[in-house]
Design a protein around this motif. Structure first.
Motif, PDB file in Angstrom:
ATOM      1  N   GLN A  49       0.822  -1.206   0.000  1.00  0.00           N
ATOM      2  CA  GLN A  49       0.000   0.000   0.000  1.00  0.00           C
ATOM      3  C   GLN A  49       0.855   1.255   0.000  1.00  0.00           C
ATOM      4  O   GLN A  49       0.584   2.210  -0.736  1.00  0.00           O
ATOM      5  N   TYR A  50       1.913   1.260   0.826  1.00  0.00           N
ATOM      6  CA  TYR A  50       2.824   2.407   0.838  1.00  0.00           C
ATOM      7  C   TYR A  50       3.411   2.631  -0.553  1.00  0.00           C
ATOM      8  O   TYR A  50       3.437   3.762  -1.062  1.00  0.00           O
ATOM      9  N   ALA A  51       3.881   1.573  -1.170  1.00  0.00           N
ATOM     10  CA  ALA A  51       4.497   1.684  -2.495  1.00  0.00           C
ATOM     11  C   ALA A  51       3.481   2.145  -3.535  1.00  0.00           C
ATOM     12  O   ALA A  51       3.801   2.962  -4.415  1.00  0.00           O
ATOM     13  N   THR A  52       2.254   1.652  -3.428  1.00  0.00           N
ATOM     14  CA  THR A  52       1.210   2.028  -4.376  1.00  0.00           C
ATOM     15  C   THR A  52       0.854   3.502  -4.247  1.00  0.00           C
ATOM     16  O   THR A  52       0.732   4.220  -5.251  1.00  0.00           O
ATOM     17  N   VAL A  53       0.691   3.988  -3.008  1.00  0.00           N
ATOM     18  CA  VAL A  53       0.378   5.399  -2.789  1.00  0.00           C
ATOM     19  C   VAL A  53       1.461   6.279  -3.386  1.00  0.00           C
ATOM     20  O   VAL A  53       1.185   7.247  -4.115  1.00  0.00           O
ATOM     21  N   ALA A  54       2.717   5.948  -3.107  1.00  0.00           N
ATOM     22  CA  ALA A  54       3.829   6.753  -3.620  1.00  0.00           C
ATOM     23  C   ALA A  54       3.872   6.734  -5.145  1.00  0.00           C
ATOM     24  O   ALA A  54       4.046   7.775  -5.793  1.00  0.00           O
ATOM     25  N   ASP A  55       3.698   5.564  -5.738  1.00  0.00           N
ATOM     26  CA  ASP A  55       3.740   5.460  -7.195  1.00  0.00           C
ATOM     27  C   ASP A  55       2.596   6.240  -7.837  1.00  0.00           C
ATOM     28  O   ASP A  55       2.790   6.912  -8.868  1.00  0.00           O
TER      29      ASP A  55
END
Length: 318
Positions: A49-55
């Motif tokens: 989720q963290y990676a998805t939000v940032a991307d």
């Protein structure tokens, strides 16, 4: 809504995120307008989720002429002073500094608030002056208090109207309390009632409509509109509970207006009309609060999160 202009009138670009239990939405927002957005299904793990939000933030802003100055994140959980206390649908079970966790992926000033508060800020932009209490009804009940365009969060959870206690002997609420407004009336609760009436045969109309599928709150409304007395009884009891919640909002905040947000609360629906009928019967005689409704606005949370980030960024600037 806060519009901040610099360098000859060019609006500051802010990224906004609406981080929900099913979907994550991100947008680039300038001058209170969504200029580019994206939506993805929420992955199961927190790291993903963290990676998805940032991307998503990088993607919605990468093609624009300026980089975002900050990120505003509306998240489906309890947020106090930037710390997410609980967000069970996302996987947070204790105090988490989500901005710090995002920083390795997203090195921008990041400001968090509850998703219903973000929606309320976006909605309340139509009324920039005075006190506006926004009550949202979707799967659950949420809300916020906005004064002269700025969120009034208390320590973070002010305006969580879904957990105002209406009946101390009422049903258990997922929050751990009993008789909360959300436990008595919500999209989830109305859907459960519709399915119960179909399954036990109390409502032949809903039983026929089910046909093996899961019913939702809209089915209950349709049945009531078509003369189903059992569906109407359920909705009427829920309308009584909601009007009691409105009395509590008036007694605690005495706002200029209460804005009801959500399709189920429209004055064109059976339930929306019942809410207004009971409100007219039970409202305090001294109350001058106006009742308004806003239609579904999927970008309200994004605009509100962006507005919140701009306010925080401005306050942090020397």
């Amino acid at each position: 809504m806060h519009d901040l202009a610099v360098d000859g009138g060019h609006d500051i670009l802010v990224a906004a995120v609406d981080w929900g239990g099913t979907w994550i939405r991100a947008a680039a927002v300038s001058g209170g307008r969504v200029v580019h957005k994206d939506r993805r299904a929420k992955p199961p793990g927190l790291a993903e989720q963290y990676a998805t939000v940032a991307d998503m933030v990088l993607r919605v802003t990468s093609h624009l002429a300026q980089a975002p100055a900050a990120v505003g994140v509306g998240i489906a959980g309890v947020v106090q002073q930037g710390i997410v206390g609980t967000a069970l649908n996302l996987g947070f079970t204790d105090g988490t500094d989500v901005a710090a966790a995002l920083r390795p992926h997203l090195p921008l000033p990041t400001y968090l608030l509850n998703d219903a508060q973000a929606t309320a800020l976006g909605v309340a932009a139509h009324w920039p002056h005075g006190t506006t209490a926004v009550l949202t009804m979707g799967t659950g009940i949420g809300g916020a208090v906005v004064r002269d365009g700025a969120l009034d969060p208390g320590l973070g959870g002010a305006g969580d109207f879904g957990h105002v206690v209406i009946d101390v002997d009422g049903p258990r609420c997922p929050c751990g309390g009993t008789g909360c407004l959300e436990a008595l009336v919500s999209g989830r609760g109305l859907a459960e009632a519709a399915n119960a009436l179909a399954e036990d045969g109390s409502s032949p109309m809903l039983a026929a409509r089910a046909g093996g599928r899961v019913l939702h709150a809209g089915d209950l409304q349709d049945a009531a509109e078509n003369g189903d007395s059992r569906a109407a009884d359920v909705l009427d009891r829920s309308a009584v509970a909601l009007s009691a919640g409105l009395r509590t909002i008036v007694a605690t905040h005495d706002p200029h207006r209460i804005v009801l947000a959500g399709a189920a609360l429209s004055p064109d629906t059976w339930f929306g009309r019942a809410v207004r009928t009971h409100w007219d019967r039970t409202r305090p005689r001294w109350a001058r609060t106006e009742l308004h409704h806003v239609a579904e606005d999927e970008d309200a949370a994004l605009r509100g999160a962006a507005s919140y980030a701009l306010d925080k960024l401005t306050a942090a600037s020397p």
